[in-house]
Write an enzyme that holds these catalytic residues in place. Structure first.
Site, PDB file in Angstrom:
ATOM      1  N   ALA A 248       0.802  -1.229   0.000  1.00  0.00           N
ATOM      2  CA  ALA A 248       0.000   0.000   0.000  1.00  0.00           C
ATOM      3  C   ALA A 248       0.832   1.275   0.000  1.00  0.00           C
ATOM      4  O   ALA A 248       0.274   2.363   0.077  1.00  0.00           O
ATOM      5  CB  ALA A 248      -0.934   0.002   1.211  1.00  0.00           C
ATOM      6  N   ASN A 249       2.163   1.174  -0.118  1.00  0.00           N
ATOM      7  CA  ASN A 249       2.976   2.379  -0.033  1.00  0.00           C
ATOM      8  C   ASN A 249       3.158   3.084  -1.379  1.00  0.00           C
ATOM      9  O   ASN A 249       3.671   4.198  -1.439  1.00  0.00           O
ATOM     10  CB  ASN A 249       4.356   2.057   0.553  1.00  0.00           C
ATOM     11  CG  ASN A 249       5.117   1.052  -0.283  1.00  0.00           C
ATOM     12  OD1 ASN A 249       4.737  -0.124  -0.324  1.00  0.00           O
ATOM     13  ND2 ASN A 249       6.172   1.476  -0.946  1.00  0.00           N
ATOM     14  N   SER A 250       2.718   2.440  -2.477  1.00  0.00           N
ATOM     15  CA  SER A 250       2.879   3.082  -3.778  1.00  0.00           C
ATOM     16  C   SER A 250       1.846   2.547  -4.757  1.00  0.00           C
ATOM     17  O   SER A 250       1.156   1.557  -4.474  1.00  0.00           O
ATOM     18  CB  SER A 250       4.294   2.828  -4.339  1.00  0.00           C
ATOM     19  OG  SER A 250       4.493   1.442  -4.580  1.00  0.00           O
ATOM     20  N   GLY A 251       1.736   3.203  -5.916  1.00  0.00           N
ATOM     21  CA  GLY A 251       0.917   2.713  -7.008  1.00  0.00           C
ATOM     22  C   GLY A 251      -0.538   2.471  -6.658  1.00  0.00           C
ATOM     23  O   GLY A 251      -1.184   3.278  -5.986  1.00  0.00           O
TER      24      GLY A 251
ATOM     25  N   TYR B 151       4.980 -14.510 -14.783  1.00  0.00           N
ATOM     26  CA  TYR B 151       4.046 -13.528 -14.236  1.00  0.00           C
ATOM     27  C   TYR B 151       2.617 -13.915 -14.578  1.00  0.00           C
ATOM     28  O   TYR B 151       1.733 -13.903 -13.703  1.00  0.00           O
ATOM     29  CB  TYR B 151       4.355 -12.140 -14.790  1.00  0.00           C
ATOM     30  CG  TYR B 151       3.377 -11.091 -14.304  1.00  0.00           C
ATOM     31  CD1 TYR B 151       3.463 -10.582 -13.010  1.00  0.00           C
ATOM     32  CD2 TYR B 151       2.360 -10.615 -15.132  1.00  0.00           C
ATOM     33  CE1 TYR B 151       2.569  -9.628 -12.546  1.00  0.00           C
ATOM     34  CE2 TYR B 151       1.461  -9.668 -14.692  1.00  0.00           C
ATOM     35  CZ  TYR B 151       1.565  -9.181 -13.398  1.00  0.00           C
ATOM     36  OH  TYR B 151       0.661  -8.246 -12.943  1.00  0.00           O
TER      37      TYR B 151
END
Length: 332
Positions: A51-54, A213
């Site tokens: 949750a710290n980016s994007g 991926y």
């Protein structure tokens, strides 16, 4: 040179059109959400991985605006604390809940590439939290060179699938006790290029970073569908989504030639979603009354979408679940 000029002109024209469309769409959405969403998540606790980016940061910000209590579950605590400070300042939040606080933001360390870290995080949550209303499995790693997790799993499969598989299972009891509650899984349209090869789940015989991926994102969908089956009549729902193509740091392992970067940046600005736009379906599945009771579905742009047959193969989904339980140590 002429070809380059044509591409640049097309990108610029497309960018202007897209910017105009986004402006009017954002204005309409802002008007609706201001009236309908304020306080929608008040009193509810949400865990968001990465949750710290994007996408994760954008999801956290919007749910905080709806007065949720958000726990940022992040690998890099320093970066997470910095992001949390920025969000608190941006939204006018307190670091802890209080009489005048609407919404609360906490940071907890979680490294999905380490089963030990996942277990430690869940133990802390179970000790500190009396309820969990929403779990958003958002974090991911994209097309990295071949490397392994702390426990010896291929990194993309280990983080994107196995780490979240263990996390979700360890928190299921709390989610059930907090019902009605929700689980939101972030996958990708690239699942279409993935295959589950049970003879080489760890990619030791063959590794292609793109296919690996896609396989991990297919695993996300199979996991969601099997989990939904197991959660019937518990009051806990689980749904999976694709966010579209978004401008985030997820592509940090993609190498773009230096001379091509200005053109790529222009095209991505013009045609890729912003993190907030990409996060809309996560926010919708986490908070909207429209999907209350809906489970086991695949969403894009806040609407249910069809899956390819390989993503709906229940036998493969159950086999993947059973093997995943052994891999993460839930079954010996």
């Amino acid at each position: 040179m002429a070809a380059t000029a044509v591409v640049l002109a097309a990108a610029l024209g497309g960018g202007l059109l897209l910017l105009a469309r986004r402006f009017w769409a954002a204005a309409a959405k802002a008007t609706q959400s201001a009236a309908a969403a304020a306080g929608l998540m008040e009193g509810k606790t949400v865990i968001i991985t990465g949750a710290n980016s994007g996408l994760g940061r954008a999801t956290a910000a919007e749910l905080l605006r709806q007065h949720a209590r958000v726990i940022m579950a992040c690998r890099d605590r320093v970066r997470a604390e910095e992001a949390a400070r920025e969000l608190r300042a941006e939204l006018g939040l307190c670091s802890r809940g209080g009489g005048e606080c609407r919404g609360e933001l906490l940071v907890r360390e979680l490294d999905l590439a380490s089963l030990r870290s996942v277990r430690s995080f869940c133990q802390q949550v179970l000790q500190e939290e009396s309820r969990l209303d929403v779990l958003i499995n958002n974090a991911g790693i994209f097309q990295c060179p071949y490397m392994k997790t702390e426990d010896g799993f291929e990194m993309q499969f280990g983080v994107n699938h196995l780490g979240h598989f263990l996390l979700t299972n360890l928190l299921l009891g709390l989610l059930k006790n907090s019902a009605p509650s929700r689980i939101v899984v972030v996958s990708s349209k690239l699942y279409k290029y993935g295959e589950i090869n049970f003879d080489d789940l760890n990619s030791e015989l063959n590794y292609n970073k793109s296919f690996a991926y896609s396989r991990s994102k297919l695993a996300n969908i199979l996991f969601t569908r099997e989990l939904a089956r197991r959660l019937e009549n518990t009051g806990v729902t689980v749904n999976v989504l694709h966010p579209g193509i978004v401008r985030t740091n997820l592509g940090r392992h993609i190498h773009i030639p230096l001379l091509a970067k200005p053109l790529f940046n222009l095209v991505s600005w013009a045609f890729f979603k912003s993190p907030l736009e990409g996060a809309q379906t996560s926010i919708y599945l986490a908070s909207s009354p429209e999907v209350e009771g809906v489970s086991g579905k695949y969403f894009g742009d806040c609407k249910e979408e069809e899956l390819l047959p390989k993503a709906m193969d229940d036998l493969i989904g159950r086999k993947l679940w059973d093997i995943s339980e052994v891999m993460v140590g839930l079954l010996k």
